[in-house]
Design a protein around this motif. Structure first.
Motif, short mmCIF file in Angstrom:
data_model
loop_
_atom_site.label_atom_id
_atom_site.label_comp_id
_atom_site.label_asym_id
_atom_site.label_seq_id
_atom_site.Cartn_x
_atom_site.Cartn_y
_atom_site.Cartn_z
N PHE A 107 0.85 -1.19 0.00
CA PHE A 107 0.00 0.00 0.00
C PHE A 107 0.89 1.24 0.00
N HIS A 108 1.00 1.84 -1.19
CA HIS A 108 1.93 2.94 -1.41
C HIS A 108 1.53 3.61 -2.72
N GLY A 109 2.43 4.25 -3.42
CA GLY A 109 2.19 4.82 -4.73
C GLY A 109 3.24 4.31 -5.70
N SER A 110 3.14 4.70 -6.97
CA SER A 110 4.15 4.28 -7.93
C SER A 110 4.12 5.20 -9.15
N SER A 111 5.18 6.00 -9.29
CA SER A 111 5.32 6.87 -10.45
C SER A 111 6.79 7.20 -10.62
N TYR A 112 7.18 7.52 -11.85
CA TYR A 112 8.56 7.89 -12.12
C TYR A 112 8.60 9.34 -12.59
N THR A 113 9.48 10.14 -12.00
CA THR A 113 9.59 11.54 -12.35
C THR A 113 10.77 11.74 -13.30
N GLU A 114 10.45 12.21 -14.52
CA GLU A 114 11.47 12.44 -15.53
C GLU A 114 12.29 13.70 -15.18
N GLU A 115 13.41 13.90 -15.90
CA GLU A 115 14.27 15.05 -15.64
C GLU A 115 13.54 16.38 -15.87
N ASP A 116 12.55 16.39 -16.75
CA ASP A 116 11.79 17.63 -16.99
C ASP A 116 10.59 17.76 -16.07
N ASN A 117 10.56 16.92 -15.01
CA ASN A 117 9.50 16.92 -13.99
C ASN A 117 8.19 16.33 -14.47
N THR A 118 8.17 15.72 -15.64
CA THR A 118 7.01 14.94 -16.06
C THR A 118 6.89 13.71 -15.18
N ILE A 119 5.67 13.48 -14.68
CA ILE A 119 5.44 12.33 -13.82
C ILE A 119 4.75 11.22 -14.61
N ILE A 120 5.38 10.05 -14.65
CA ILE A 120 4.88 8.91 -15.39
C ILE A 120 4.25 7.92 -14.41
N TYR A 121 2.98 7.63 -14.60
CA TYR A 121 2.30 6.64 -13.75
C TYR A 121 2.85 5.25 -14.07
N THR A 122 3.24 4.52 -13.05
CA THR A 122 3.87 3.21 -13.28
C THR A 122 3.14 2.07 -12.59
N GLY A 123 1.82 2.19 -12.48
CA GLY A 123 1.02 1.07 -12.00
C GLY A 123 1.01 0.93 -10.49
N MET A 124 0.67 -0.25 -10.06
CA MET A 124 0.58 -0.53 -8.63
C MET A 124 1.94 -0.89 -8.05
N PRO A 125 2.23 -0.45 -6.83
CA PRO A 125 3.46 -0.87 -6.16
C PRO A 125 3.32 -2.30 -5.65
N GLY A 126 4.42 -2.92 -5.33
CA GLY A 126 4.35 -4.29 -4.84
C GLY A 126 5.48 -4.61 -3.87
N GLY A 127 5.35 -5.77 -3.27
CA GLY A 127 6.44 -6.41 -2.56
C GLY A 127 6.87 -7.61 -3.39
N ILE A 128 8.01 -8.18 -3.06
CA ILE A 128 8.53 -9.29 -3.86
C ILE A 128 8.88 -10.47 -2.96
N LEU A 129 8.28 -11.61 -3.26
CA LEU A 129 8.69 -12.88 -2.66
C LEU A 129 9.62 -13.57 -3.65
N LEU A 130 10.88 -13.69 -3.28
CA LEU A 130 11.89 -14.28 -4.14
C LEU A 130 12.34 -15.60 -3.53
N THR A 131 12.10 -16.69 -4.26
CA THR A 131 12.47 -18.02 -3.76
C THR A 131 13.59 -18.59 -4.62
N ILE A 132 14.72 -18.86 -3.97
CA ILE A 132 15.90 -19.38 -4.64
C ILE A 132 16.53 -20.47 -3.77
N GLU A 133 16.85 -21.60 -4.39
CA GLU A 133 17.56 -22.68 -3.69
C GLU A 133 16.85 -23.06 -2.39
N GLY A 134 15.52 -23.08 -2.45
CA GLY A 134 14.74 -23.51 -1.30
C GLY A 134 14.58 -22.47 -0.20
N LYS A 135 15.09 -21.26 -0.41
CA LYS A 135 14.98 -20.18 0.57
C LYS A 135 14.08 -19.07 0.01
N THR A 136 13.30 -18.45 0.88
CA THR A 136 12.40 -17.38 0.45
C THR A 136 12.78 -16.06 1.12
#
Length: 226
Positions: A107-136
């Motif tokens: 629960f947050h926001g998500s946008s990218y601000t360009e060098e000219d201050n244009t704000i680009i909407y970049t969808g929903m924010p997320g968390g990441i569950l990364l599972t590698i070699e049996g570890k999460t």
């Protein structure tokens, strides 16, 4: 597998075959010990589009021909910029050659601000569950406290969690402690603090109060074996 912390929300995961960067905010991040001009990565994982998380993704990904995995709108935007991307979305999982990635709510926001201050909407924010070699590993991204974190804790055996504690933009320490009880990670590392004056916190105090799992403050550049 080696996991290291590099200030703000920057995490590096290294296996025998892959170097993975999460939210590589390096340039402009005085707390970070990495050099954006020489940093290597096979994969970059992004939780959301804010500049202090996308960071040096453009340069690192182009130089290394790295795969960028991100929420759909952010991935599409980065693809338009010439990067090699894999779009995903909340609740979706995918098996890559380096491991499994699943995006959770944040629960947050998500946008990218360009060098000219244009704000680009970049969808929903997320968390990441990364599972590698049996570890999460659970990188929570930037999030407020919300009760579905209990579900993520029940559904996953989380070995290591990176939990934001900075307050103002994310959970503060008090809410983050509740979150740690809900996600039930074996080891909890505080992130997203002290980078700016408004998110100044005491990570040692937070870690000492973690009841579910072990609270651990990782110094900049510190690594652990998982």
């Amino acid at each position: 597998m080696k996991v290291s912390y590099h200030g703000h929300s920057v995490v590096k995961v290294e296996t025998d075959s892959h170097k993975i960067l999460i939210d590589p905010f390096i340039s402009g991040n005085e707390a970070c010990d990495l050099d954006p001009n020489t940093e290597e990565a096979d994969v970059i994982l992004l939780t959301h589009g804010h500049n202090d998380h996308v960071g040096d993704t453009f340069d690192i990904a182009k130089r290394n021909d790295a795969l960028v995995v991100a929420p759909n709108e952010l991935a599409v935007y980065l693809g338009f910029k010439g990067l090699n991307t894999h779009p995903m979305h909340i609740g979706g999982a995918h098996e890559f050659d380096f491991g499994k990635v699943k995006f959770t709510q944040a629960f947050h926001g998500s946008s990218y601000t360009e060098e000219d201050n244009t704000i680009i909407y970049t969808g929903m924010p997320g968390g990441i569950l990364l599972t590698i070699e049996g570890k999460t590993i659970y990188h929570m991204g930037d999030t407020a406290l919300f009760t579905d974190l209990k579900m993520y804790g029940d559904m996953n055996d989380i070995d290591l969690a990176f939990v934001p504690i900075g307050d103002n933009f994310t959970m503060g320490p008090e809410d983050a402690l509740i979150a740690t009880d809900w996600i039930k990670a074996k080891t909890v590392v505080p992130v997203h603090y002290d980078t700016f004056p408004v998110i100044k916190q005491n990570p040692e105090d937070f870690a000492s109060k973690v009841k579910t799992g072990e609270g651990k403050v990782m110094k900049i550049g510190e690594a652990m074996e998982l």
